[in-house]
Write a protein that holds these residues in place. Structure first.
Motif, short mmCIF file in Angstrom:
data_model
loop_
_atom_site.label_atom_id
_atom_site.label_comp_id
_atom_site.label_asym_id
_atom_site.label_seq_id
_atom_site.Cartn_x
_atom_site.Cartn_y
_atom_site.Cartn_z
N ALA A 166 0.84 -1.21 0.00
CA ALA A 166 0.00 0.00 0.00
C ALA A 166 0.87 1.26 0.00
O ALA A 166 0.94 2.00 0.98
N THR B 55 -0.89 0.03 -7.31
CA THR B 55 -2.33 0.00 -7.54
C THR B 55 -3.00 -0.92 -6.52
O THR B 55 -2.34 -1.71 -5.84
N PHE B 56 -4.32 -0.81 -6.46
CA PHE B 56 -5.05 -1.72 -5.57
C PHE B 56 -4.94 -3.16 -6.05
O PHE B 56 -5.02 -4.09 -5.26
N ILE C 107 -2.06 -4.73 -4.29
CA ILE C 107 -2.39 -5.20 -2.94
C ILE C 107 -3.05 -6.57 -3.02
O ILE C 107 -2.67 -7.52 -2.33
N CYS D 230 -14.76 -7.65 0.81
CA CYS D 230 -13.53 -6.90 0.55
C CYS D 230 -13.32 -5.82 1.60
O CYS D 230 -14.20 -5.55 2.41
N VAL E 186 -11.51 -2.65 -1.61
CA VAL E 186 -10.15 -3.19 -1.57
C VAL E 186 -10.23 -4.71 -1.70
O VAL E 186 -10.48 -5.43 -0.73
N HIS F 88 -9.01 -8.54 -2.23
CA HIS F 88 -7.87 -9.30 -1.71
C HIS F 88 -7.35 -10.30 -2.72
O HIS F 88 -6.68 -11.28 -2.37
N GLY G 249 -6.53 -1.52 -11.39
CA GLY G 249 -7.26 -0.79 -10.38
C GLY G 249 -6.72 0.61 -10.15
O GLY G 249 -5.71 1.00 -10.75
N LEU H 100 -2.68 4.12 -6.00
CA LEU H 100 -2.62 4.58 -4.61
C LEU H 100 -1.97 5.95 -4.53
O LEU H 100 -0.97 6.22 -5.21
N ILE I 175 -7.70 -3.18 4.99
CA ILE I 175 -7.31 -4.41 4.29
C ILE I 175 -7.67 -5.53 5.25
O ILE I 175 -7.25 -5.52 6.41
#
Length: 272
Positions: free
Chosen positions: A149, A154-155, A158, A178, A192, A194, A201, A204, A212
């Motif tokens: 993060a 990007t998401f 993550i 999520c 968010v 997983h 996405g 950040l 998360i």
């Protein structure tokens, strides 16, 4: 930390918070984490999850906070307590804990308008080896997701960090639930996930706040929601585990708002 952070929204509708807002999130996160520290001694064989929830309710009041979940969409408890194959949103009840039961306790509080949201795993009695492995992998997957993060990632980065680690241990990531943005609201963009592909996405940016909270199953990832419209369980009745932190993106390493003051976030019975 960027001293020139200004509150705004990204093109994806994600709120960017100011530097001064980090203090409010740390205060709310500390209260939630402290409550989860203090409930640990009460997680015992023979205890009911309703009794645990009552203790949590009392602690929320004693600490001068408000529960974010009591009254939320009709929910009437200060915690969600999910036992064994319950993935999330377990409703406290008079059912007693048995030796070897694992449970996730999820608490969200409001402190001076800021939301602190966190959950962690506990065990009643002796911890079975397969549950220990599940808990360890889930904890480590969360921390890998948090490490990703950072501004410019990007998401999807993550989600990929979590998914690839979990699947390397032959476990599965739940897709039906999520993490989420939060701050002065309980739930906000972004979702968010997983799981995901690197580089996909929203990007950040410093000043984003979100949770998360990976849910990991020993078996397949599919879930179903029971007739109470809250309790989600694994379809194959395999064990499930979850850990959750609220985090803020900074210019460097992400800040975790819900660190355990007693260093008990990672279960002490695993040597964490």
């Amino acid at each position: 930390m960027n001293n020139k952070l200004r509150s705004r929204q990204t093109k994806d509708g994600i709120r960017i918070y100011e530097q001064s807002d980090f203090a409010g999130m740390h205060a709310a996160g500390k209260v939630a984490a402290t409550i989860l520290d203090e409930i640990a001694e009460h997680v015992q064989v023979g205890q009911t999850t309703a009794a645990l929830d009552q203790i949590i309710t009392d602690k929320v009041t004693q600490m001068g906070a408000d529960s974010a979940t009591i009254g939320y969409k009709g929910y009437q408890h200060a915690s969600c307590i999910s036992v064994n194959h319950v993935v999330c949103h377990g409703i406290p009840s008079d059912k007693t804990l048995k030796d070897g039961d694992i449970l996730n306790i999820d608490v969200t509080v409001i402190v001076d308008g800021w939301f602190g949201d966190t959950s962690r795993m506990y065990v009643a009695g002796r911890l079975p080896r397969k549950a220990e492995r599940l808990i360890q992998v889930t904890h480590d997957a969360l921390m890998l997701g948090i490490e990703a993060a950072r501004p410019g990632n990007t998401f999807g980065d993550i989600g990929h960090a979590i998914q690839s680690f979990v699947e390397s241990h032959r476990m599965s990531v739940v897709r039906d639930f999520c993490g989420h943005g939060l701050g002065r609201v309980f739930h906000a963009p972004p979702n968010v996930l997983h799981y995901g592909r690197p580089g996909t996405g929203p990007v950040l940016e410093e000043g984003m706040f979100f949770t998360i909270e990976p849910m990991v199953n020993l078996g397949r990832p599919e879930t179903k929601t029971l007739a109470d419209d809250w309790t989600a369980v694994t379809r194959d009745k395999s064990l499930s585990a979850q850990f959750e932190h609220s985090v803020g993106v900074t210019a460097g390493a992400p800040e975790i708002f819900t660190l355990s003051p007693a260093q008990m976030f990672h279960p002490t019975y695993l040597g964490g």
